[in-house]
Design a protein around this motif. Structure first.
Motif, mmCIF file in Angstrom:
data_model
loop_
_atom_site.group_PDB
_atom_site.id
_atom_site.type_symbol
_atom_site.label_atom_id
_atom_site.label_comp_id
_atom_site.label_asym_id
_atom_site.label_seq_id
_atom_site.Cartn_x
_atom_site.Cartn_y
_atom_site.Cartn_z
ATOM 1 N N ARG A 245 1.859 -3.066 4.065
ATOM 2 C CA ARG A 245 0.887 -1.969 3.962
ATOM 3 C C ARG A 245 1.612 -0.469 3.972
ATOM 4 O O ARG A 245 1.032 0.628 3.925
ATOM 5 N N GLY A 246 2.844 -0.593 4.164
ATOM 6 C CA GLY A 246 3.532 0.981 4.036
ATOM 7 C C GLY A 246 3.232 1.746 5.126
ATOM 8 O O GLY A 246 3.102 2.843 4.916
ATOM 9 N N MET A 247 2.956 1.160 6.338
ATOM 10 C CA MET A 247 2.895 1.817 7.708
ATOM 11 C C MET A 247 3.901 1.928 8.560
ATOM 12 O O MET A 247 3.721 1.854 9.782
ATOM 13 N N ALA A 248 5.245 2.162 8.156
ATOM 14 C CA ALA A 248 6.472 2.152 8.855
ATOM 15 C C ALA A 248 6.001 3.474 9.928
ATOM 16 O O ALA A 248 6.559 3.446 10.986
ATOM 17 N N VAL B 140 -6.945 -6.672 3.587
ATOM 18 C CA VAL B 140 -6.982 -5.122 3.925
ATOM 19 C C VAL B 140 -5.544 -4.285 3.396
ATOM 20 O O VAL B 140 -5.552 -3.309 3.062
ATOM 21 N N CYS B 141 -4.462 -5.210 3.705
ATOM 22 C CA CYS B 141 -3.270 -4.502 3.292
ATOM 23 C C CYS B 141 -3.194 -4.665 1.844
ATOM 24 O O CYS B 141 -2.614 -3.458 1.057
ATOM 25 N N LEU B 142 -3.798 -5.217 0.950
ATOM 26 C CA LEU B 142 -3.710 -5.220 -0.254
ATOM 27 C C LEU B 142 -4.571 -4.419 -0.953
ATOM 28 O O LEU B 142 -4.287 -3.625 -1.765
ATOM 29 N N ASP B 143 -6.003 -4.369 -0.429
ATOM 30 C CA ASP B 143 -7.032 -3.457 -1.174
ATOM 31 C C ASP B 143 -8.160 -3.192 -0.067
ATOM 32 O O ASP B 143 -8.849 -4.109 0.166
ATOM 33 N N ARG B 144 -8.319 -2.067 0.542
ATOM 34 C CA ARG B 144 -9.111 -1.753 1.550
ATOM 35 C C ARG B 144 -10.457 -1.660 0.780
ATOM 36 O O ARG B 144 -11.394 -2.049 1.708
ATOM 37 N N SER C 105 -16.002 -4.154 0.326
ATOM 38 C CA SER C 105 -17.083 -4.831 -0.406
ATOM 39 C C SER C 105 -17.368 -6.243 -0.378
ATOM 40 O O SER C 105 -18.201 -6.878 -0.438
ATOM 41 N N MET C 106 -16.127 -7.001 0.311
ATOM 42 C CA MET C 106 -16.026 -8.440 0.747
ATOM 43 C C MET C 106 -16.985 -8.478 2.099
ATOM 44 O O MET C 106 -17.149 -9.589 2.659
ATOM 45 N N GLY C 107 -17.362 -7.513 2.767
ATOM 46 C CA GLY C 107 -17.867 -7.569 3.956
ATOM 47 C C GLY C 107 -17.081 -7.571 5.238
ATOM 48 O O GLY C 107 -17.706 -7.662 6.225
ATOM 49 N N LEU C 108 -15.611 -7.411 5.061
ATOM 50 C CA LEU C 108 -14.720 -7.212 6.083
ATOM 51 C C LEU C 108 -15.213 -5.735 6.891
ATOM 52 O O LEU C 108 -15.238 -4.826 6.291
#
Length: 303
Positions: free
Chosen positions: A42-45, A164-168, A173-176
């Motif tokens: 996710r690039g969240m270092a 979530v990491c790949l495409d928020r 849209s998937m309901g997550l």
């Protein structure tokens, strides 16, 4: 010191702190390796760095009150993670800016709190750089229990975290529930950081979270394999680092981080597909290609 001498010291009842330090170092390295995979993807270092500093006021309060450092750090870190998740919903101020604000504020608060305790200078050094000599049995069991909880949540929510990491936006849209998944992930990062503090210290704990996962990322394109390699790299780095630290009387946290960094640099150079030297060797004109049949040529040369 030979490996046999190190094993003998581990079994020496007069050095009871040493096997406890090894157990906590390995457990925290494994947990950080697993959670660190999501952090790297996710690039969240920067979030990991913020959490590492955010736990400091909780640790300071626990020290002043003679309570559990792990519990105090966990409470402070989770509170900060929740604040970051809530405030970041307002897109006018970017997430990295909010992290910077809370990072500095939490660390400053911890310094002010611990300065009120007598003899705080030595304690501050222990918090910042780690210590292997003062680990109580209760923290050993607490780290083990918290580590199992973290791994259980990762197993249960793995697919959601990956989405979530790949495409928020696609996840929404998937309901997550992206917001709650963010909170859970922040909490898991916080707990992974907290259980690593006593061995490796507040300053260096980010390396345990990032470096093994980054090395694993260079070794494979498959997330499942990456999540197996990262804790293995972290665990081996902890064992080798503690052995070298005990042999040469060097700081244990710094030694573990240097071993993990050496592994990362080795992988960066020699990884089978993504290593710097490996890619140069496989370029056109190199000596690797000896068979010109289409089915035997590297992918980059096939039509």
């Amino acid at each position: 010191m030979s490996i046999w001498d190190f094993i003998t010291d581990l079994l020496n009842p007069d050095l009871a702190f040493l096997p406890k330090a090894l157990a906590i170092a390995v457990m925290s390295s494994v947990v950080c390796g697993v959670v660190g995979c999501y952090v790297v993807l996710r690039g969240m270092a920067f979030i990991g760095d913020a959490v590492a500093h955010a736990v400091f006021p909780g640790i300071a309060v626990a020290f002043v009150l003679q309570g559990s450092l792990v519990l105090g750090g966990a409470i402070a870190g989770i509170a900060t993670a929740l604040l970051i998740a809530v405030f970041s919903q307002n897109r006018r101020v970017k997430e990295d800016s909010l992290i910077g604000v809370f990072l500095v504020a939490a660390f400053a608060l911890g310094i002010v709190i611990i300065s009120q305790a007598p003899g705080y200078a030595g304690s501050l050094q222990q918090f910042l750089f780690g210590s292997i000599t003062g680990i109580p049995d209760r923290d050993l069991y607490l780290v083990g229990g918290v580590g199992l909880v973290i791994l259980g949540l990762v197993l249960a929510l793995h697919k959601e975290f990956v989405a979530v990491c790949l495409d928020r936006e696609m996840s929404r849209s998937m309901g997550l529930s992206v917001f709650w998944l963010d909170i859970v992930l922040y909490v898991l990062v916080t707990l992974a950081v907290v259980i690593s503090l006593q061995t490796i210290g507040n300053i260096l704990v980010l390396a345990l979270l990032i470096t093994p996962a980054a090395a694993a990322r260079l070794l494979t394109d498959r997330l499942g394999v990456m999540m197996l390699l990262a804790p293995m790299i972290g665990g081996v780095s902890a064992i080798v680092g503690l052995y070298l630290s005990w042999s040469y009387d060097t700081p244990v946290g710094g030694t573990i981080v240097l071993v993990a960094t050496a592994v990362f640099l080795t992988v960066w150079l020699f990884a089978p597909h993504h290593g710097l030297l490996t890619k140069r060797w496989r370029r056109p004109g190199g000596q690797q290609l000896t068979d010109n049949r289409p089915d035997r040529r590297p992918r980059w040369q096939r039509a």
